[in-house]
Scaffold this motif. Structure first.
Motif, short mmCIF file in Angstrom:
data_model
loop_
_atom_site.label_atom_id
_atom_site.label_comp_id
_atom_site.label_asym_id
_atom_site.label_seq_id
_atom_site.Cartn_x
_atom_site.Cartn_y
_atom_site.Cartn_z
N LEU A 106 -0.50 7.63 9.19
CA LEU A 106 -1.29 8.68 9.24
C LEU A 106 -1.27 9.32 7.90
CD1 LEU A 106 -3.28 10.51 10.64
CD2 LEU A 106 -1.17 11.85 11.33
N GLY A 107 -0.08 9.40 7.08
CA GLY A 107 0.25 9.91 6.00
C GLY A 107 -0.67 9.29 4.85
N VAL A 108 -0.56 7.93 4.88
CA VAL A 108 -1.16 7.11 3.89
C VAL A 108 -2.80 7.04 4.01
CG1 VAL A 108 -1.68 4.71 3.23
CG2 VAL A 108 0.69 5.50 3.36
N LEU A 109 -3.11 7.16 5.27
CA LEU A 109 -4.72 7.31 5.50
C LEU A 109 -5.12 8.63 4.92
CD1 LEU A 109 -4.89 5.62 9.03
CD2 LEU A 109 -5.93 4.85 6.77
N THR A 121 0.88 -1.20 -0.04
CA THR A 121 0.01 0.14 -0.07
C THR A 121 0.97 1.36 0.02
OG1 THR A 121 -1.70 -1.22 1.06
CG2 THR A 121 -1.90 1.12 1.30
N LEU A 122 1.74 1.30 0.96
CA LEU A 122 2.87 2.21 0.73
C LEU A 122 3.61 2.73 -0.62
CD1 LEU A 122 3.96 4.59 3.09
CD2 LEU A 122 5.93 2.69 3.22
N PHE A 123 3.88 1.51 -1.37
CA PHE A 123 4.51 1.87 -2.57
C PHE A 123 3.36 2.16 -3.67
CE2 PHE A 123 7.97 -1.32 -1.18
CZ PHE A 123 8.90 -0.34 -1.32
N VAL A 124 2.07 1.97 -3.57
CA VAL A 124 1.05 2.33 -4.41
C VAL A 124 0.85 3.86 -4.09
CG1 VAL A 124 -1.12 1.97 -4.90
CG2 VAL A 124 -0.05 0.05 -4.82
N VAL A 125 0.85 4.00 -2.87
CA VAL A 125 0.72 5.68 -2.66
C VAL A 125 1.81 6.31 -3.03
CG1 VAL A 125 0.57 7.41 -0.69
CG2 VAL A 125 -1.17 5.17 -0.77
N ILE A 126 3.09 5.94 -3.05
CA ILE A 126 4.07 6.85 -3.39
C ILE A 126 4.16 6.70 -4.96
CG2 ILE A 126 6.69 6.50 -3.52
CD1 ILE A 126 6.57 5.56 -0.53
N LEU A 138 5.03 13.28 0.02
CA LEU A 138 5.92 12.44 0.09
C LEU A 138 6.55 12.29 1.55
CD1 LEU A 138 7.45 10.02 -1.33
CD2 LEU A 138 9.05 11.57 -2.15
N ALA A 139 6.84 13.75 2.11
CA ALA A 139 7.35 13.71 3.39
C ALA A 139 6.29 13.29 4.45
CB ALA A 139 7.66 15.25 3.51
N CYS A 140 5.00 13.72 4.36
CA CYS A 140 4.07 13.11 4.98
C CYS A 140 3.86 11.65 5.20
CB CYS A 140 2.47 13.84 4.68
SG CYS A 140 1.46 13.44 5.64
N VAL A 141 4.17 10.94 4.10
CA VAL A 141 4.09 9.65 3.90
C VAL A 141 5.29 8.98 4.66
CG1 VAL A 141 3.91 7.57 2.33
CG2 VAL A 141 2.50 9.27 1.96
N ILE A 142 6.47 9.49 4.54
CA ILE A 142 7.70 8.93 5.12
C ILE A 142 7.79 9.29 6.61
CG2 ILE A 142 10.27 9.38 5.14
CD1 ILE A 142 9.80 9.74 2.05
N VAL A 143 7.47 10.54 6.93
CA VAL A 143 7.57 11.10 8.19
C VAL A 143 6.42 10.10 9.20
CG1 VAL A 143 7.52 12.83 9.95
CG2 VAL A 143 8.86 13.26 8.05
#
Length: 136
Positions: A65-68, A33-38, A56-61
């Motif tokens: 929460l970033g993916v949601l 899921t993380l790779f799909v979002v990125i 990208l920063a939100c998803v990494i940090v």
């Protein structure tokens, strides 16, 4: 010896194995899921460079929460962007690869021209001119 004694004598109870497998597969789903979002962040044409960097920063940090948040705010267009990227790849691929039907028709046409030349109905010059016409 009962089944309870068998599992406890092994040192790792059946429920522990089940929970470990469950956590492993949940982690694998999370990584996918993380790779799909990125990937969706990078193929979004409607986002500016700074917006992509922010997501990208939100998803990494803050990964969960970033993916949601990404799924909540931009999730409705993920399938359309993926389909559009797939269509673009297909169009580019088709541009470099002649279809089997076209190449078969060209081969048949060249065979007919060679046959006419061999029978003497076409001169070598006419054959070369028609051959270049068929190949272009």
């Amino acid at each position: 010896m009962s089944s309870k004694e068998v599992w406890s004598s092994m040192g790792y109870p059946f429920l522990g194995v089940f929970l470990t497998m469950l956590w492993f597969f949940l982690f694998a789903i999370w990584v996918c899921t993380l790779f799909v979002v990125i990937a969706d962040v990078f193929q979004s044409r409607d986002l500016s460079g700074w917006a992509k960097a922010g997501w990208l920063a939100c998803v990494i940090v803050l990964p969960l929460l970033g993916v949601l948040l990404y799924a909540a705010f931009r999730g409705e267009g993920m399938s359309e962007r993926s389909a559009e990227a797939s269509r673009r790849r297909d169009v580019l691929y088709q541009g470099f690869r002649p279809s089997a039907v076209q190449s078969r028709a060209v081969a048949d046409e060249l065979a007919k021209l060679a046959h006419l030349r061999d029978q003497g109905e076409l001169t070598e010059e006419e054959f070369q001119r028609e051959k270049s016409r068929v190949l272009t």
